[in-house]
Scaffold this active site. Structure first.
Site, PDB file in Angstrom:
ATOM      1  N   ASN A   1       0.784  -1.161  -0.068  1.00 45.60           N
ATOM      2  CA  ASN A   1      -0.020   0.098   0.024  1.00 45.60           C
ATOM      3  C   ASN A   1       0.862   1.344   0.136  1.00 45.60           C
ATOM      4  O   ASN A   1       1.999   1.207   0.748  1.00 45.60           O
ATOM      5  CB  ASN A   1      -0.854  -0.059   1.139  1.00 45.60           C
ATOM      6  CG  ASN A   1      -2.212  -1.224   0.918  1.00 45.60           C
ATOM      7  OD1 ASN A   1      -2.134  -1.826   0.029  1.00 45.60           O
ATOM      8  ND2 ASN A   1      -3.011  -1.055   1.952  1.00 45.60           N
ATOM      9  N   MET A   2       0.427   2.247  -0.631  1.00 45.83           N
ATOM     10  CA  MET A   2       1.232   3.574  -0.815  1.00 45.83           C
ATOM     11  C   MET A   2       1.773   4.355   0.293  1.00 45.83           C
ATOM     12  O   MET A   2       2.890   4.478   0.174  1.00 45.83           O
ATOM     13  CB  MET A   2       0.348   4.627  -1.501  1.00 45.83           C
ATOM     14  CG  MET A   2       0.786   5.642  -2.089  1.00 45.83           C
ATOM     15  SD  MET A   2      -0.110   6.808  -3.070  1.00 45.83           S
ATOM     16  CE  MET A   2      -0.126   5.987  -4.364  1.00 45.83           C
ATOM     17  N   LYS A   3       1.102   4.127   1.488  1.00 40.62           N
ATOM     18  CA  LYS A   3       1.687   4.704   2.737  1.00 40.62           C
ATOM     19  C   LYS A   3       2.895   4.108   3.295  1.00 40.62           C
ATOM     20  O   LYS A   3       3.557   4.533   3.865  1.00 40.62           O
ATOM     21  CB  LYS A   3       0.293   4.896   3.873  1.00 40.62           C
ATOM     22  CG  LYS A   3      -0.002   3.524   4.313  1.00 40.62           C
ATOM     23  CD  LYS A   3      -1.179   3.701   5.406  1.00 40.62           C
ATOM     24  CE  LYS A   3      -1.624   2.277   5.676  1.00 40.62           C
ATOM     25  NZ  LYS A   3      -2.674   2.598   6.899  1.00 40.62           N
ATOM     26  N   GLY A   4       3.071   2.779   2.900  1.00 38.81           N
ATOM     27  CA  GLY A   4       4.260   1.904   3.331  1.00 38.81           C
ATOM     28  C   GLY A   4       4.145   1.880   4.941  1.00 38.81           C
ATOM     29  O   GLY A   4       3.079   1.287   5.804  1.00 38.81           O
ATOM     30  N   PHE A   5       5.366   1.751   5.594  1.00 42.05           N
ATOM     31  CA  PHE A   5       5.692   1.231   6.903  1.00 42.05           C
ATOM     32  C   PHE A   5       6.787   1.984   7.403  1.00 42.05           C
ATOM     33  O   PHE A   5       7.898   2.137   6.809  1.00 42.05           O
ATOM     34  CB  PHE A   5       5.898  -0.110   6.766  1.00 42.05           C
ATOM     35  CG  PHE A   5       6.513  -0.642   8.376  1.00 42.05           C
ATOM     36  CD1 PHE A   5       5.738  -0.756   9.392  1.00 42.05           C
ATOM     37  CD2 PHE A   5       7.662  -1.392   8.375  1.00 42.05           C
ATOM     38  CE1 PHE A   5       5.997  -1.279  10.608  1.00 42.05           C
ATOM     39  CE2 PHE A   5       8.328  -1.652   9.360  1.00 42.05           C
ATOM     40  CZ  PHE A   5       7.251  -1.605  10.629  1.00 42.05           C
TER      41      PHE A   5
END
Length: 278
Positions: A132-136
């Site tokens: 997902n775009m937001k990542g980690f």
């Protein structure tokens, strides 16, 4: 052999209050009510584990008929850190921009990546963090890369469906997230995926990567995958590995060499058995 802090790496022990004191913290529950007898039972149990200088810091009631303990103790043993060999994923550390530029200049097209939680695993936090775009942890997910076409198929995706979609879209890589591990269901699912991929003639055409809190790289290799990533893995680590492995396979094909073996599996600890595919 010592490191910069003067630690003897040939006799490495835990650090508590002072260097080389061997102090560790233990926490466990006994199925008895809190009492002096319960305290003594915990003390004897830790002694039988091989610890000394035992200090029971906490004795609390966890629930009816259960006692919770926090204990400090000293371990007698040490390990030779200088002789430890670990099979781990070999990939250069790169930023998102560096990875995008490498794909653009060396590959010339977007890498197609499919990811999913397979079987009946419904825990998507891992695959979401990677794709997902937001990542980690401030590290953007694969969807944000300009030169990676990443698709997150979500949870409870059956192996045959994942392979069907990956084959239809001509994916370059398949990412599998496994969180549920009861009765080793994660291992059976992973081996089943690779067996199906081999029967369909897809094994050599795609890069197969697994991940999860209890996944290790050696475990993934034993199940037939190309790489395995554990807890705390960031999207850029996976992306960097994917582009390195994709380029390595392309170079091997150009030279007429087999593409299955990677650098990760050529060096194994002494006495370790060679990988067998299920």
């Amino acid at each position: 052999m010592s490191n910069m802090n003067g630690v003897n790496l040939k006799k490495l022990r835990p650090y508590g209050d002072i260097m080389d004191d061997g102090t560790v913290q233990l926490a466990f529950t006994l199925p008895v009510e809190p009492s002096e007898e319960a305290r003594e039972a915990a003390q004897q149990l830790v002694q039988k584990m091989g610890f000394d200088q035992i200090k029971i810091a906490t004795l609390e009631k966890a629930a009816n008929g259960f006692s919770f303990f926090v204990i400090y103790a000293n371990v007698k043993h040490s390990v030779d850190f200088s002789k430890i060999k670990v099979i781990k994923v070999q990939a250069e550390k790169r930023s998102r921009d560096e990875i995008d530029q490498l794909i653009q200049t060396r590959v010339g097209r977007k890498l197609k990546v499919f990811g999913a939680c397979t079987g009946f695993d419904a825990h998507t936090v891992g695959i979401d963090a990677i794709i997902n775009m937001k990542g980690f942890a401030g590290d953007y997910g694969l969807e944000r890369y300009q030169w990676i076409d990443a698709k997150n198929l979500g949870a409870q995706v059956q192996n045959e469906e994942l392979l069907r979609l990956a084959a239809t879209e001509k994916a370059d890589a398949v990412l599998v997230s496994k969180v549920v591990t009861q009765h080793n269901i994660h291992l059976r699912d992973m081996k089943d995926l690779i067996q199906r991929a081999e029967k369909l003639g897809l094994r050599d055409k795609m890069i197969f990567v697994s991940g999860g809190p209890r996944i290790t790289h050696p475990m993934a290799l034993e199940c037939g995958f190309d790489a395995g990533f554990g807890a705390g893995t960031k999207p850029s680590q996976v992306a960097s590995y994917l582009v390195d492995e994709f380029l390595r396979r392309g170079e091997a094909e150009d030279k007429g060499h087999p593409v299955r073996k990677t650098k990760s599996v050529t060096k194994r600890p002494a006495g370790d058995k060679k990988r067998k595919r299920s």
